[in-house]
Every structure is written in C-alpha cells, then in structure tokens.
Design a protein around this motif. Structure first.
Motif, mmCIF file in Angstrom:
data_model
loop_
_atom_site.group_PDB
_atom_site.id
_atom_site.type_symbol
_atom_site.label_atom_id
_atom_site.label_comp_id
_atom_site.label_asym_id
_atom_site.label_seq_id
_atom_site.Cartn_x
_atom_site.Cartn_y
_atom_site.Cartn_z
ATOM 1 N N SER A 69 -27.236 44.542 3.391
ATOM 2 C CA SER A 69 -26.940 43.482 4.361
ATOM 3 C C SER A 69 -26.538 44.066 5.709
ATOM 4 O O SER A 69 -26.806 43.469 6.759
ATOM 5 N N LYS A 70 -25.893 45.227 5.707
ATOM 6 C CA LYS A 70 -25.498 45.860 6.967
ATOM 7 C C LYS A 70 -26.724 46.153 7.832
ATOM 8 O O LYS A 70 -26.657 46.070 9.060
ATOM 9 N N ARG A 71 -27.824 46.460 7.195
ATOM 10 C CA ARG A 71 -29.050 46.746 7.944
ATOM 11 C C ARG A 71 -29.812 45.470 8.285
ATOM 12 O O ARG A 71 -30.293 45.310 9.405
ATOM 13 N N PHE A 72 -29.920 44.562 7.323
ATOM 14 C CA PHE A 72 -30.686 43.341 7.573
ATOM 15 C C PHE A 72 -30.038 42.475 8.655
ATOM 16 O O PHE A 72 -30.733 41.877 9.476
ATOM 17 N N GLU A 73 -28.706 42.382 8.668
ATOM 18 C CA GLU A 73 -28.052 41.513 9.642
ATOM 19 C C GLU A 73 -28.195 42.058 11.060
ATOM 20 O O GLU A 73 -28.050 41.317 12.028
ATOM 21 N N ARG A 74 -28.484 43.349 11.204
ATOM 22 C CA ARG A 74 -28.672 43.940 12.526
ATOM 23 C C ARG A 74 -30.146 43.955 12.934
ATOM 24 O O ARG A 74 -30.446 44.145 14.111
ATOM 25 N N GLY A 75 -31.026 43.776 11.976
ATOM 26 C CA GLY A 75 -32.445 43.724 12.284
ATOM 27 C C GLY A 75 -33.172 44.971 11.838
ATOM 28 O O GLY A 75 -32.838 46.085 12.268
ATOM 29 N N THR A 76 -34.162 44.821 10.959
ATOM 30 C CA THR A 76 -34.964 45.950 10.473
ATOM 31 C C THR A 76 -36.381 45.855 11.014
ATOM 32 O O THR A 76 -36.769 44.856 11.626
ATOM 33 N N ASP A 77 -37.144 46.907 10.803
ATOM 34 C CA ASP A 77 -38.530 46.967 11.254
ATOM 35 C C ASP A 77 -39.382 46.093 10.326
ATOM 36 O O ASP A 77 -39.518 46.406 9.134
ATOM 37 N N PRO A 78 -39.964 45.002 10.824
ATOM 38 C CA PRO A 78 -40.725 44.106 9.927
ATOM 39 C C PRO A 78 -42.090 44.643 9.523
ATOM 40 O O PRO A 78 -42.772 44.019 8.711
ATOM 41 N N THR A 79 -42.488 45.782 10.082
ATOM 42 C CA THR A 79 -43.824 46.307 9.776
ATOM 43 C C THR A 79 -43.825 47.324 8.647
ATOM 44 O O THR A 79 -44.908 47.781 8.246
ATOM 45 N N ILE A 80 -42.659 47.724 8.134
ATOM 46 C CA ILE A 80 -42.656 48.809 7.144
ATOM 47 C C ILE A 80 -42.247 48.424 5.727
ATOM 48 O O ILE A 80 -42.102 49.323 4.892
ATOM 49 N N PRO A 81 -42.019 47.144 5.384
ATOM 50 C CA PRO A 81 -41.641 46.865 3.993
ATOM 51 C C PRO A 81 -42.622 47.422 2.967
ATOM 52 O O PRO A 81 -42.195 48.005 1.961
ATOM 53 N N LEU A 82 -43.923 47.272 3.200
ATOM 54 C CA LEU A 82 -44.889 47.785 2.227
ATOM 55 C C LEU A 82 -44.888 49.310 2.193
ATOM 56 O O LEU A 82 -45.057 49.927 1.140
ATOM 57 N N VAL A 83 -44.666 49.948 3.365
ATOM 58 C CA VAL A 83 -44.556 51.410 3.402
ATOM 59 C C VAL A 83 -43.394 51.858 2.528
ATOM 60 O O VAL A 83 -43.503 52.816 1.746
ATOM 61 N N ALA A 84 -42.249 51.174 2.661
ATOM 62 C CA ALA A 84 -41.078 51.537 1.877
ATOM 63 C C ALA A 84 -41.314 51.314 0.382
ATOM 64 O O ALA A 84 -40.936 52.147 -0.443
ATOM 65 N N ALA A 85 -41.935 50.186 0.025
ATOM 66 C CA ALA A 85 -42.202 49.911 -1.384
ATOM 67 C C ALA A 85 -43.136 50.962 -1.977
ATOM 68 O O ALA A 85 -42.951 51.419 -3.116
ATOM 69 N N ASP A 86 -44.133 51.365 -1.210
ATOM 70 C CA ASP A 86 -45.071 52.373 -1.696
ATOM 71 C C ASP A 86 -44.395 53.734 -1.831
ATOM 72 O O ASP A 86 -44.673 54.494 -2.751
ATOM 73 N N ARG A 87 -43.485 54.044 -0.901
ATOM 74 C CA ARG A 87 -42.756 55.314 -0.972
ATOM 75 C C ARG A 87 -41.868 55.347 -2.215
ATOM 76 O O ARG A 87 -41.775 56.366 -2.901
ATOM 77 N N VAL A 88 -41.210 54.232 -2.526
ATOM 78 C CA VAL A 88 -40.394 54.152 -3.739
ATOM 79 C C VAL A 88 -41.255 54.350 -4.970
ATOM 80 O O VAL A 88 -40.890 55.096 -5.894
ATOM 81 N N ALA A 89 -42.404 53.679 -5.006
ATOM 82 C CA ALA A 89 -43.302 53.824 -6.155
ATOM 83 C C ALA A 89 -43.744 55.272 -6.320
ATOM 84 O O ALA A 89 -43.816 55.798 -7.442
ATOM 85 N N GLU A 90 -44.025 55.949 -5.229
ATOM 86 C CA GLU A 90 -44.446 57.351 -5.299
ATOM 87 C C GLU A 90 -43.350 58.232 -5.887
ATOM 88 O O GLU A 90 -43.609 59.073 -6.766
ATOM 89 N N LEU A 91 -42.108 58.054 -5.431
ATOM 90 C CA LEU A 91 -41.009 58.891 -5.922
ATOM 91 C C LEU A 91 -40.676 58.575 -7.376
ATOM 92 O O LEU A 91 -40.362 59.484 -8.162
ATOM 93 N N LEU A 92 -40.745 57.291 -7.754
ATOM 94 C CA LEU A 92 -40.456 56.937 -9.142
ATOM 95 C C LEU A 92 -41.441 57.584 -10.109
ATOM 96 O O LEU A 92 -41.038 58.119 -11.150
ATOM 97 N N THR A 93 -42.702 57.542 -9.787
ATOM 98 C CA THR A 93 -43.695 58.115 -10.686
ATOM 99 C C THR A 93 -43.708 59.639 -10.629
ATOM 100 O O THR A 93 -44.016 60.305 -11.625
#
Length: 827
Positions: free
Chosen positions: A368-392
């Motif tokens: 919430s500390k990050r969302f309430e200040r405003g995040t980059d709306p263009t990178i959610p899928l980049v972040a999700a894909d990066r998480v998937a890469e590290l998990l596997t």
C-alpha cells in the motif's frame, strides 16, 4: 527505502568502480533522494572467521532437556595446528561433511562479543559455529548457516563467501517520488547522477497469449485500470530461497519467509510493483475485482477479521472476498508450505482508493505504501513474468502459457512548457539544449517546436503534471548548488518599519514592567472555547478549520490568545512556579465568508488585481496582545509583606503599553467572558473597543487548572497601533512646586471609580497634573449602598506657583463636575 550498494551496482553496472558509498549517497541526496543513514551490517565482525567442514559429532542430552552436539570440525591451518577443532554446538540442522562458518578464538562477533576457548557442557569449546543472527545477517537463529558445497576449502576466509562487507544506504523518499521505492528507481537516479547508461530491469519482453492464465473480471476499471497474471504449476513449496536473494531482502529491511513469498517481495523491491500470490487450488471460480458490499467481511493475512466499507476495492471469487486490493491478501487463499500451483497477480490500483482503504483499516503495508503514491501502470505484466521466472528457476515447476491482461494503462497527458522557463525560475544559466537533455534523461519524451517544448512524462513519474514540475527536474539535475546567491540591494535609510518599531516598543515596555514573553501554538479546539465559558453566539467560536491539523483536539486557528497563555500559566503552576506575569503578541485568525483563494503561477509577480483577490480570500489576522498575572505581583521579604496580582495589574499593563505608544485609553466596567462579571473592564480608544482586562471567572481558573483569581487582559494591538504616534513626545516638567488637594467623594456603589475619575479630570482644568485613587471605603459611615472614593489631585502651573485659593478653586470645580455627572457628594 533501504538499498544495498551491491544491488545498486548490479542494476547500474556502468557505475564507476571508484565511487564510495558516501559519494554515491551525497550525489543521490543532491538529486532529491535524501540520505537518512549509511549502515554496514557485518563490518563489526573481526578475527578468524573461516570455512569449516564437519568431520563428526556426538549428540549429548543434557539435564536441562537440551541436546547439544560435540563436533569435530576441520578448519585447515587456520588454528595454527591443522588439527580438527572441538566445538560445542546447540543446532541440529547440519550433517557430517557440511561446510559451516566457524569463528575461532580471538574473533569478535556483532555486539562486541569476543570468542574464546571456554569450558561448557563438559567440553572445552574452541570457537563457534555461527548462525545468521550471530553474524548480523538476519534474525534467523533456528540453526547455523550451512554453506554451499563450493564455498571453498576448510580454513578459507568466510568473508569472501558470505556478504559480510556489504553497505546499505537508507533513503528518505518524498511522497511524490514513489518510483524511488525500488532499486529500479534508485538505480535510475544513480545512473543520472554519474551520467552513465541505465539498464532498466523492467525492459524485458513479455509473452503474449490469446489464452488467459486465469479468468478475471474487473467491474471497477477506475479503481483497477490494469490487472495481469501468470500461473505456475508443479512448484516445490519446500525449495529454499537462494542465499543471494534472502540477503538482499534482509538488507532491504524485510524478513525472508519462504521462496514463494520472498520472490514476490524481491520483485517488488526490484521493480517497485507489488505482487500477490494466490494458492490457485484454493481459488473458487473466476476472480472478480469490485467494490465491497454492505456487511462483507474478510480475514486478512495478519489474522484479523475486518468489516469492509463499500468504498473498499476487493479481489473476490465465488467464495467472496479473498483480498483487500493493493493492501493485503486474504487468509483463505494464502500461499502455504503445501502450495504447488500459484496464480501470480500484478495490478495497477487507484492511489486514492488504496490510501483511503489503508487509513480506514489502519493497515499499512509495503504494497500500500507504493500503490498510494503511484506505481508504473505499464509494468504489472513485466513484474508477474519476472516472478514466474524466479519461481520456476529456484522452485521448479513450469509457467503456463496463458497470460491474463485486463484493461489498459491510463493515458499520460503532455505538458507544454517554454524552454527558457527553468532558467527564469531558478536564476541559473540553463540553455534550452540542457533543458531538453535533462528532461530526456529522466525518461520524458520531448518534442521541440521553436522555444516551446511538448513533454510527455514517463509512466513511472505520475508526479510530473505541471510545467513547474519539469522546472524542478531540470534544476535538480543541473544542481541546486549552482543557484546564484544574490542579495537584493537594500534601499538606503529605511531600517525598521513603523509597525516594527512600535511592536518593539510594546515588548520593551512590558519587559520593563516585569512581564515575560511567551510564544504559544496558534491552534485551538472547541474544548478550549468551552473552558473559557464562551456563549454559542460568541464570534470567537467562529473558527477557521485546518485541512490537515497537527492534532484532532486542536483542529482550528485560534481566535484568542487566552487559551495559550492560560495553558502556560498552568504548566508553570504544575512545576511550582505560581508567581508569573506573562505576555504574548501574536495574530489571531478571524474567518470571513470569502471563498477559496485563487492559485497563480510562480513565474511572474501577481498583478495588483490578483493581489487584491488574494487579500480578499484571506481571513482577518489582526495582531493581539495578551497578558496573564498569577500569584504574587510583589514578593514578600524583609521589607514587608508581598502583594498578590489583581485585575488592576492586568489593566495597568495595558495602560502602560498605551502610554508607550502615545495613546490615551478609557476604561469602563462591563461583563465579558471569560472574566469575572464584577471585575472586568472594557478598554477603548474613543468609541473603538480594543479589548478587556480583569480577573478571570473562577470556573475558567478551575477548567485550566490555574491559581484562583488569576488576572488576564487581551486587546486588539493592531487597532491600538493605528492610533499610535511613531514619536512619543517627552513630558514637560515644571520647576514650580505642586499643589496637593485630596478629596473624598461618596457615590452609589454601582458607580465605577473610572467614571468618577473621568468627571474629576473634566472639571479640574488645564493645570491638573494627575489624579490617583488611593482609598475605597464602604461601611456604616457612608450608608448602605454607598462607597467613598478618595482621590489625590495634583495641580501644577508651568510658569508660577499656584496659590492656595487657585488650587482650592480647581478642586471645587472638579468636585462639582463629579457631583453633576456621577451624583458624588464630598465627605
């Protein structure tokens, strides 16, 4: 935001190798990322800390129920003999052949804990096998550190294996620079500081798919413009978090938990995009993003049952709410030690909605500390894909081909700005080419059209919405240290203004009378007004409320100085200082129905008409003077008894101030809160009422916890100074003797001494020098309902000695005036 320097260098490999941590922190501070602290975890570990190989051990139960291990550890030649080292260890998470960190006698652990060979549990333990907590690498104390098999040979230095020489910079991030709550943001600023290339970790290809990773419906696209997700199946929940990742998370101030959770936290720290993982097997039906409905509840990951507001954004499935969007996930779908299939969610949420939800539920989180200040709306899928890469990569399993992507990033508005505006506002010599280069350096797209620039901010800079935001970006890169220091030329012979001279005269006068100046907070609440006993219709109850008050108990600007003064009297009384005489000069705030103030640009001076608009929108802010007298005004001593302060002292203080600025005030008896109705005076200049003085009402003294019979005064000092003379003429003195006449006048007890004095002055003539009341008598000799007032009249002529008959005539005229005006009878 805590950023390990080694991680910053990993994000910005082009950063010069000779740059020290202090230099990097200074440069980033100059750019706006203020250094809060530099920490060096592990730097207080000294002495022989080496790689050891466990050769054997024996488990030995103890009488206290604990089982220790008596270990034989190969430390090579580090102990000087080459023989195995005997060490007692309480941990059991290692086996024979494991490599472990061993600190030998003579070494020092964090906390200045010196290691020596000592007898314990029946053995002489020559050293210690170390846990993460003992080395200052984290809070884990459940077992010792087991080093990788390729960590080296016994006797090798562990400092080269474990990150014990890392350094961390802690930054104080302003709310408008949310992008810096990530290594992506800090790294970009570091590259900007040294003019080197920046390799954006978010600049990576993302897969496209016609098939969704999971069915998602967004019912509130305003609250959730973008929702993305990937799925991982066959994940090994027992897979450990790699040491390098756990160490970076620890240095960032977070605690490693499990691989699945650690990966989401790591990517949030890396990219600034919070991510949430759901146990896919616990999801029931499609995910729906919507607002909460009346009466809905959710048990969050912290175990608390929360009653939801209809304004809360939720992530739900067929079972109901499963997550408080952007704040915290729900307990029913959390990742556990049995989770093998994971749905990774990364979304962009409305900052206002997240801010309100967090405050409503008092549930701050890293997300919430990050969302309430405003995040980059263009990178959610980049972040999700990066998480998937590290998990596997570290937990096995496979990434499903499906990709969930709902919505689109909000459009970014362009800003038109003059290329010369940064130079005009900052005063620095900034060519247009430098302005363009610096805006592009922070990620803006710039289109030049003559001297006009059309600038499109990057998606991670939601704070850039105004031409002057762009001016700040250009100026901070050029360097605020280059702003020229130019003092405006002072006009000759001006000095202090008339108002300043008069205010200083007031302060000097009161200091000479024995008063001490105080400064109070200019805030007030209704509780203070109630304590003063003000009626509901009293204009002092009309307050200007603050949008963001420091205290909910004092949310408004004060309309009177008395609460601050009386609280100071109470504070002194509580510390044993009962005899005080205080004064304060400060503005009060008197609201008026003028509407909001207009907002004008800062690149030019407002016109006279605009200044008039601003003045009309401001509340009235007159300068007031407040006095408070408590306890003894004159101290007792060998010279005799003391004298308590009374209402007359407060009134006399105001009179002395008026005299110092050349104004004659009149005093009339009145009743006015918060003063005692029978001991209150109204102070005026002509027909204009300045304020009041007198003894405070007993209920007011009790409400503030101040001594009984405390006296106070408050006047409108601005109005008094309007009648003041900048130059007060010195009094003229006659060298001829004074003629003394005393009179005692009997009047009704409802007649005030001030009225009688005024009548005497009116009839005494031009040679009257002074009138002083020196005695008041009530009793049988003057009759019931009557009182006797004794006045000392002093007459003096500037050019001769007055005769006895002349003085008597003046006295008789004064008495006749008092008889006519006040019904006075001479005794």
């Amino acid at each position: 935001m805590r950023a390990a320097v080694s991680w910053i260098r990993a994000v910005v490999p082009a950063l010069p190798a000779d740059v020290t941590t202090e230099q990097l922190a200074d440069r980033l501070t100059a750019l706006g990322l203020k250094q809060e602290a530099i920490e060096r975890p592990g730097h207080d570990v000294t002495g022989p800390l080496v790689v050891g190989r466990v050769l054997s051990f024996e488990d030995e139960p103890q009488k206290n129920g604990k089982t220790i291990r008596w270990c034989s550890v190969d430390v090579g030649s580090a102990n000087g003999t080459g023989e195995p080292q005997g060490i007692v260890c309480g941990a059991h998470n290692f086996v024979v052949g494991d490599l472990v960190p061993v600190i030998l006698p003579g070494g020092v652990l964090p906390g200045d804990f010196e290691i020596s060979a000592r007898k314990t549990y029946g053995h002489v333990s020559a050293g210690m096998i170390c846990s993460a907590r003992e080395l200052g690498l984290g809070d884990d104390h459940d077992g010792i550190i087991v080093l990788p098999a390729d960590a080296g040979e016994p006797g090798d230095d562990v400092f080269d294996v474990l990150p014990l020489r890392d350094e961390v910079i802690e930054f104080e991030i302003n709310p408008d620079r949310a992008y810096a709550l990530s290594l992506r943001g800090v790294g970009r600023e570091a590259a900007l500081a040294y003019g080197v290339d920046f390799d954006d970790p978010a600049d990576r290809p993302v897969p496209a798919s016609d098939q969704a990773a999971y069915d998602v419906v967004v019912e509130d696209p305003v609250g959730c413009p973008v929702f993305t997700g990937r799925s991982v199946t066959g994940f090994d929940p027992s897979a450990p978090t790699p040491d390098w990742m756990a160490r970076r998370i620890q240095l960032a101030g977070m605690r490693p938990i499990s691989l699945a959770v650690d990966v989401t936290n790591y990517v949030m720290l890396e990219l600034g995009q919070p991510i949430h993982g759901f146990d896919r097997d616990k999801l029931a039906g499609p995910i729906v993003v919507r607002r909460a409905r009346a009466g809905e509840k959710l048990r969050t990951l912290d175990g608390a049952d929360r009653t939801l507001s209809e304004e809360d954004l939720l992530i739900t499935d067929d079972s109901g709410p499963i997550g408080l969007a952007g704040v915290m996930g729900g307990e029913t779908t959390e990742l556990s030690d049995t989770t093998t299939n994971i749905f990774i969610e990364a979304a962009h949420w409305d900052p206002v909605a997240i801010f309100r939800t967090e405050r409503r539920h008092k549930l701050p989180s890293e997300a919430s500390k990050r969302f309430e200040r405003g995040t980059d709306p263009t990178i959610p899928l980049v972040a999700a894909d990066r998480v998937a890469e590290l998990l596997t990569t570290y937990g096995g399993g496979i990434v499903d081909d499906g990709v969930t992507y709902v919505g689109a990033p909000p459009a970014i508005a362009s800003i038109t700005v003059d290329a010369g505006l940064p130079a005009r506002v900052s005063g620095m010599d900034i060519p247009a080419s430098v302005t363009v280069a610096n805006l592009r350096a922070v990620g803006c797209t710039v289109v030049e059209s003559g001297s006009t620039l059309t600038v499109t901010p990057p998606p991670w800079r939601g704070d850039l919405t105004d031409p002057f935001d762009l001016v700040e970006e250009v100026a901070r890169i050029v360097g605020y240290s280059d702003v020229p220091s130019v003092l405006p030329p002072a006009a000759h012979g001006r000095g202090l203004t008339r108002s300043q001279r008069l205010r200083r005269r007031v302060g000097r006068t009161l200091a000479g009378e024995g008063y001490v100046e105080v400064v109070s907070f200019p805030f007030i609440g209704t509780r203070d007004l109630d304590a003063l006993g003000l009626d509901a219709s009293d204009p002092r109850r009309t307050l200007l409320r603050l949008a963001n008050p420091l205290s909910s108990e004092e949310p408004a600007m004060t309309t009177t100085l008395l609460p601050g003064l009386l609280k100071t009297v109470a504070r002194n009384a509580g510390r044993g200082a009962l005899d005080v005489a205080l004064f304060e000069t400060a503005t009060v705030t008197l609201p008026r129905a003028s509407g909001p103030a207009p907002i004008f640009g800062v690149d030019h001076r407002p016109s006279d008409a605009q200044l008039d608009e601003l003045d009309k929108a401001l509340p009235g802010q007159p300068l007031h003077l407040g006095l408070a007298v408590s306890g003894e005004r004159e101290r007792a001593g060998w010279w005799g008894p003391g004298r308590p302060g009374t209402w007359a002292d407060a009134l006399d203080g105001v009179r002395r101030v008026a005299e110092s600025v050349g104004v004659e005030v009149t005093v009339r008896a009145t009743a006015h809160a918060p003063w005692h109705p029978g001991r209150c005076a109204e102070i005026a200049v002509g027909d204009a009422v300045l304020g009041h003085a007198g003894e405070l009402h007993p209920r007011v003294c009790a409400a503030y916890g101040i001594p009984a019979r405390t006296a106070a005064a408050e006047i409108d000092l601005s109005r008094l100074l309007e009648h003041a003379s900048s130059m007060v003429e010195a009094p003229e003195y006659s060298s001829f003797p004074v003629a003394k006449e005393d009179v005692a006048l009997v009047v009704d007890d409802t007649v005030t001494a001030a009225d009688v004095e005024a009548a005497l002055r009116a009839g005494a003539g031009e040679y009257l020098e002074s009138v002083r009341l020196f005695d008041v008598y009530t009793g049988p000799q003057v009759g019931e309902g009557k009182k006797s007032l004794a006045f000392a009249l002093r007459f003096r002529a500037p050019d001769r000695t007055l005769t006895e008959s002349e003085a008597g005539a003046f006295r008789d005229a004064a008495v006749a005036s008092a008889a006519e005006r006040c019904g006075a009878v001479q005794r």
